[in-house]
Design an enzyme around this catalytic site. Structure first.
Site, mmCIF file in Angstrom:
data_model
loop_
_atom_site.group_PDB
_atom_site.id
_atom_site.type_symbol
_atom_site.label_atom_id
_atom_site.label_comp_id
_atom_site.label_asym_id
_atom_site.label_seq_id
_atom_site.Cartn_x
_atom_site.Cartn_y
_atom_site.Cartn_z
ATOM 1 N N HIS A 171 33.907 12.504 38.676
ATOM 2 C CA HIS A 171 34.343 13.583 37.738
ATOM 3 C C HIS A 171 35.725 13.058 37.369
ATOM 4 O O HIS A 171 36.658 12.764 38.353
ATOM 5 C CB HIS A 171 34.256 14.779 38.541
ATOM 6 C CG HIS A 171 33.118 15.210 39.218
ATOM 7 N ND1 HIS A 171 31.831 15.165 38.808
ATOM 8 C CD2 HIS A 171 32.939 15.108 40.474
ATOM 9 C CE1 HIS A 171 30.945 15.422 39.884
ATOM 10 N NE2 HIS A 171 31.660 15.590 40.870
ATOM 11 N N GLU B 66 36.817 18.548 43.698
ATOM 12 C CA GLU B 66 36.109 19.424 44.630
ATOM 13 C C GLU B 66 36.293 19.097 45.932
ATOM 14 O O GLU B 66 37.131 18.326 46.324
ATOM 15 C CB GLU B 66 34.567 18.966 44.197
ATOM 16 C CG GLU B 66 34.105 17.758 44.626
ATOM 17 C CD GLU B 66 32.844 17.395 43.933
ATOM 18 O OE1 GLU B 66 32.603 17.956 42.964
ATOM 19 O OE2 GLU B 66 32.298 16.326 44.524
ATOM 20 N N HIS C 297 32.281 8.855 44.371
ATOM 21 C CA HIS C 297 31.761 9.363 45.873
ATOM 22 C C HIS C 297 30.244 9.408 45.780
ATOM 23 O O HIS C 297 29.656 9.318 44.733
ATOM 24 C CB HIS C 297 32.363 10.651 46.135
ATOM 25 C CG HIS C 297 32.260 11.519 45.057
ATOM 26 N ND1 HIS C 297 33.038 11.754 43.830
ATOM 27 C CD2 HIS C 297 31.266 12.765 44.932
ATOM 28 C CE1 HIS C 297 32.384 12.743 43.023
ATOM 29 N NE2 HIS C 297 31.450 13.316 43.711
ATOM 30 N N ARG D 138 27.569 9.212 36.039
ATOM 31 C CA ARG D 138 27.087 8.238 37.134
ATOM 32 C C ARG D 138 26.945 6.874 37.007
ATOM 33 O O ARG D 138 26.891 6.222 35.643
ATOM 34 C CB ARG D 138 25.374 8.399 36.935
ATOM 35 C CG ARG D 138 24.468 8.057 38.019
ATOM 36 C CD ARG D 138 23.103 8.189 37.862
ATOM 37 N NE ARG D 138 22.591 9.405 37.749
ATOM 38 C CZ ARG D 138 21.918 10.124 36.677
ATOM 39 N NH1 ARG D 138 21.812 9.134 35.478
ATOM 40 N NH2 ARG D 138 21.563 11.267 36.502
#
Length: 454
Positions: A220, A237, A295, A315
């Site tokens: 992201h 996150e 990740h 992705r």
């Protein structure tokens, strides 16, 4: 005339090959001869029979506006010939009255399923379609309306199989044409039960299969890179490992020294996992994933994810599976070095003298996550400085949450409770040994967490 054209084409073909071979420096030129025999055709093509056409559905009245006498004359002048229309049984979306002559399954009310007459006495100039009461898919590719979802919480909407794959129509056994409901959860989520509600008629045999393959590598963008591509903000996150099997790992960032170009090349060569930094995960670990960090989750762990409010995901690598990748945007925002890793463990502190404990897991400008272990009732207040909702996620045991003018809410392991920002105070009555996480948005500037890479 045809013979002369064919011979000319053969000469041009031979010259082109000769020029191509002479242009290759350092290689020996060679002659190429092409012989065309025009005494007999190799094959034949009738355009009015070989060229196909497509028919699309339109709202009532549109066909009359398109197929005017003038437009029809232009089509005919272009050499368009007769059209053969194949029956379109797209039961996932609509049923088409390919023949306007036929019967309804409920002729009294003129509704149900339509069965067209298989005899054609005259050309069909106009055919109709009608919406199915149940749809075979959860995405309408046209207007995103009129379809029923599988998991929308409405028991009146459900998935409908294709009746024409039944042995009554195929003549094959029931096992010859199985039909599947495929549900993509969008990520790794714990599932301990599945409930199937059957309508009528219902399946006599069924089986449930699950897949726990590799999580695709993705990332992201951070706030700056997100705004540069037109997004309002990025996504940072954190992951709390509620459970981890022996040997569980996550991929977090690139190995030291790996460049963006090297990683992109490894993606195209289907070996990107070799350049990812894999770290061991243990129950109780808190991992901070800064924006721009590639990740992926390995198998064997259950995490509780707290994230910045954004759905922007690129992705990058999917282990050769034929799904869409977002390399253009992803490679633009990836960080070769990012401030991501395990958050340094802080000791738990006591809350008063009631045996309850609090442990700070992570603090950043985007979220604060704390862990609580309660032995007796505990009162909580709205975070100071900002009206933020609070989210409680139980990781062990169960408890009951109570607030003024609200019904008590009980929740247990795996459940999440959202406490609105308008509630300034609430109480949690625990069962013995309950553990839960509480997250909220900080009301003041918070430095980035101290992290380490194991």
């Amino acid at each position: 005339m045809k013979r002369r054209w064919l011979c000319t084409a053969a000469v041009v073909f031979a010259l082109q090959l000769s020029l191509t071979t002479e242009a290759l420096g350092g290689e020996r030129p060679f002659n190429v001869s092409a012989i065309v025999s025009a005494d007999h055709p190799v094959n034949r093509c009738v355009p009015t029979q070989a060229l196909g056409a497509g028919i699309d559905g339109h709202d009532k009245g549109e066909c009359a506006r398109m197929f005017t006498d003038r437009n029809t004359a232009e089509m005919l002048s272009a050499g368009l010939g007769p059209l053969t229309y194949r029956l379109r049984t797209e039961l996932g979306c609509e049923v088409w009255h390919w023949n306007p002559r036929g019967t309804w399954s409920d002729p009294v009310h003129k509704c149900g399923y339509w069965t067209s007459d298989d005899s054609l006495s005259e050309p069909i100039n106009l055919s109709y379609g009608y919406r199915l009461p149940r749809r075979g898919n959860t995405i309408d590719q046209a207007n995103d309306d009129g379809y029923s979802r599988i998991a929308d919480g409405d028991e009146k909407s459900f998935w409908k199989s294709n009746p024409y794959l039944d042995s009554h129509f195929t003549g094959d056994s029931e096992d010859a044409h199985p039909q599947w409901v495929i549900i993509d959860l969008g990520g790794r989520k714990p599932v301990n039960a599945i409930r199937i509600r059957w309508a009528a008629p219902y399946a006599k045999q069924y089986k449930v299969e699950s897949w726990e393959g590799e999580d695709p590598m993705h990332l992201h963008p951070d706030d700056d890179d997100a705004r540069a591509i037109g997004q309002p903000w990025g996504k940072t996150e954190c992951w709390y490992a509620a459970h981890a099997d022996a040997g569980a790992q996550i991929g977090l960032g690139l190995k030291p020294g790996v460049t963006r170009a090297e990683f992109e090349r490894s993606i195209r060569e289907n070996r990107a996992e070799d350049l990812l930094n894999w770290i061991d995960v243990f129950a109780g670990d808190m991992i901070y994933v800064a924006g721009g960090t590639v990740h992926t989750l390995g198998p064997g762990s259950i995490i509780v994810e707290t994230q910045q409010q954004s759905d922007t995901t690129f992705r990058l690598y999917d282990y050769g599976r034929p799904r869409e990748l977002h390399l253009e945007h992803g490679m633009r925002v990836i960080k070769e070095r990012a401030a991501s890793g395990k958050v340094k463990v802080q000791p738990a502190s006591k809350l008063d003298q009631n045996g309850n404990r609090r442990q700070a897991l992570v603090s950043s400008g985007y979220f604060v996550v704390e862990k609580f272990e309660l032995q007796s009732e505990q009162t909580f207040h709205r975070p100071a400085g900002k009206n933020s909702a609070q989210i409680l996620v139980a990781t062990e045991g169960g408890c009951t949450l109570q607030a003024a003018d609200c019904e008590p809410v009980s929740f247990g392991k795996g459940d999440a409770i959202v406490v609105p920002a308008c509630i300034s105070e609430f109480r949690v009555q625990p069962q013995p040994g309950v553990k839960f996480l509480k997250s909220y948005v900080p009301g003041e500037r918070v430095p980035e967490p101290e992290i380490r890479i194991d």
